[in-house]
Design an enzyme around this catalytic site. Structure first.
Site, PDB file in Angstrom:
ATOM      1  N   LEU A 133      -7.423  -1.495   1.155  1.00 34.15           N
ATOM      2  CA  LEU A 133      -7.480  -1.978  -0.216  1.00 34.15           C
ATOM      3  C   LEU A 133      -6.451  -3.096  -0.353  1.00 34.15           C
ATOM      4  O   LEU A 133      -5.379  -3.050   0.272  1.00 34.15           O
ATOM      5  CB  LEU A 133      -7.143  -0.856  -1.214  1.00 34.15           C
ATOM      6  CG  LEU A 133      -8.124   0.307  -1.324  1.00 34.15           C
ATOM      7  CD1 LEU A 133      -7.585   1.355  -2.297  1.00 34.15           C
ATOM      8  CD2 LEU A 133      -9.500  -0.158  -1.753  1.00 34.15           C
ATOM      9  N   ASP A 134      -6.760  -4.093  -1.176  1.00 32.29           N
ATOM     10  CA  ASP A 134      -5.802  -5.161  -1.430  1.00 32.29           C
ATOM     11  C   ASP A 134      -4.518  -4.583  -2.015  1.00 32.29           C
ATOM     12  O   ASP A 134      -4.526  -3.523  -2.659  1.00 32.29           O
ATOM     13  CB  ASP A 134      -6.384  -6.172  -2.425  1.00 32.29           C
ATOM     14  CG  ASP A 134      -7.617  -6.879  -1.880  1.00 32.29           C
ATOM     15  OD1 ASP A 134      -7.754  -6.946  -0.646  1.00 32.29           O
ATOM     16  OD2 ASP A 134      -8.433  -7.341  -2.690  1.00 32.29           O
ATOM     17  N   LYS A 135      -3.434  -5.286  -1.804  1.00 32.06           N
ATOM     18  CA  LYS A 135      -2.131  -4.835  -2.301  1.00 32.06           C
ATOM     19  C   LYS A 135      -2.169  -4.551  -3.803  1.00 32.06           C
ATOM     20  O   LYS A 135      -1.595  -3.565  -4.284  1.00 32.06           O
ATOM     21  CB  LYS A 135      -1.067  -5.906  -2.002  1.00 32.06           C
ATOM     22  CG  LYS A 135       0.327  -5.550  -2.470  1.00 32.06           C
ATOM     23  CD  LYS A 135       1.315  -6.663  -2.105  1.00 32.06           C
ATOM     24  CE  LYS A 135       2.721  -6.325  -2.597  1.00 32.06           C
ATOM     25  NZ  LYS A 135       3.696  -7.395  -2.241  1.00 32.06           N
ATOM     26  N   THR A 137      -4.714  -3.658  -5.598  1.00 30.75           N
ATOM     27  CA  THR A 137      -5.753  -2.688  -5.972  1.00 30.75           C
ATOM     28  C   THR A 137      -5.248  -1.270  -5.760  1.00 30.75           C
ATOM     29  O   THR A 137      -4.603  -0.974  -4.759  1.00 30.75           O
ATOM     30  CB  THR A 137      -7.027  -2.911  -5.131  1.00 30.75           C
ATOM     31  OG1 THR A 137      -7.465  -4.263  -5.288  1.00 30.75           O
ATOM     32  CG2 THR A 137      -8.139  -1.979  -5.566  1.00 30.75           C
ATOM     33  N   ARG A 235     -13.497  -9.204  -6.073  1.00 36.52           N
ATOM     34  CA  ARG A 235     -12.753 -10.222  -6.807  1.00 36.52           C
ATOM     35  C   ARG A 235     -13.430 -11.587  -6.709  1.00 36.52           C
ATOM     36  O   ARG A 235     -13.593 -12.299  -7.704  1.00 36.52           O
ATOM     37  CB  ARG A 235     -11.319 -10.283  -6.286  1.00 36.52           C
ATOM     38  CG  ARG A 235     -10.574  -8.968  -6.455  1.00 36.52           C
ATOM     39  CD  ARG A 235      -9.319  -8.895  -5.596  1.00 36.52           C
ATOM     40  NE  ARG A 235      -8.318  -9.875  -5.984  1.00 36.52           N
ATOM     41  CZ  ARG A 235      -7.153 -10.025  -5.376  1.00 36.52           C
ATOM     42  NH1 ARG A 235      -6.843  -9.266  -4.323  1.00 36.52           N
ATOM     43  NH2 ARG A 235      -6.289 -10.933  -5.785  1.00 36.52           N
TER      44      ARG A 235
END
Length: 286
Positions: A133-135, A137, A235
């Site tokens: 997961l993105d930082k 998120t 995104r």
């Protein structure tokens, strides 16, 4: 490392060789060692590769250290680990906002992987990243607890057998559900970003369902289901159709507050027990 796995009900009878090669994706080199060193047993009895296995059998595999070298992961703080599901093979965590999934440099130790390594260290287990997961998120994320199950979970992910549903809040009034099919590639001008690139990008598919619309703030709450898992996929896709996620520091023209994207649900069929695992995070964006 020793693993004992009981074959589930309704398991199709097959040979040890077929089980290791086709069901469990054991690499050829590891299969060779297991066979020549007679490190496979069925119900406690040493087994040859042509022996049949059936529902209810307990398969035990004894791995030598050279089979799967243990990666070096600096230990973080186990108090940062919020467990949603765990068994001997896999673990699902609730990732907090603002924390990276894994280190990008060998000296990092403040990522979720580092903290999970500290949590598993007393059990002599090591975590392996299945997806990320993105930082910015938050939400449900899956890790393997040994290298043996890692490629099996990877295959489930690639074959779209791991269901992931996200919550998002976007600017604007999106008034109908839709599926976004746009290829995603790297932004040649900004290493941090991804862009829609129909010529050179990777196939990416996001399904979007409308939850509600707030006229006062002109914001729409959404559920997004990933069919593929490209970096920044949700995104980029939502921004590309004119509905950037609130708080997105890369793709919203006027970001403020946290990124309003949360991995809300994760489902999969357990690769060994064949039981359904369904995790829904207690916290949500609304």
């Amino acid at each position: 490392m020793e693993l004992s796995i009981q074959l589930p009900q309704h398991f199709k009878e097959q040979t040890v060789r077929e089980l290791l090669e086709q069901e469990w994706l054991v690499p050829r080199k590891v299969r060779h060692f297991l066979r020549t060193r007679k490190n496979v047993s069925i119900n406690g009895e040493t087994a040859l590769f042509h022996f049949p296995v059936k529902s209810g059998d307990v398969i035990t595999l004894q791995f030598e250290p050279e089979y799967y070298p243990t990666p070096k992961i600096l230990l973080g703080n186990n108090s940062n680990v919020d467990v949603l599901f765990e068994d001997e093979q896999l673990i699902i965590l609730n990732k907090p906002i603002g924390m990276k999934t894994h280190p990008n440099q060998p000296d990092e130790q403040d990522t979720l992987l580092n903290h999970l390594a500290a949590y598993l260290a007393p059990k002599n287990q090591t975590p392996y990243v299945v997806h990320r997961l993105d930082k910015e998120t938050s939400g449900a994320i899956l890790f393997a607890k040994n290298p043996f199950v890692l490629p099996i979970l990877g295959r489930l992910l690639e074959s779209k057998q791991i269901y992931r549903r996200y919550q998002a809040i976007v600017s604007g009034h999106l008034n109908e559900s839709l599926t976004i099919r746009k290829r995603i590639g790297r932004d040649r001008h900004d290493r941090r970003k991804r862009v829609v690139d129909e010529r050179r990008g990777d196939i990416a598919v996001t399904h979007v369902d409308i939850a509600s619309y707030a006229k006062k703030t002109n914001q729409t709450t959404l559920y997004c289901i990933l069919e593929t898992g490209r970096t920044h996929q949700i995104r980029v896709h939502l921004a590309s159709i004119g509905y950037p996620i609130i708080g997105d520091p890369l793709y919203h023209p006027k970001p403020s507050g946290r990124l309003m994207l949360h991995a809300y649900e994760l489902h999969l069929i357990h690769p060994f027990s064949k039981e359904q695992i369904k995790v829904i995070t207690e916290h949500s964006l609304w």
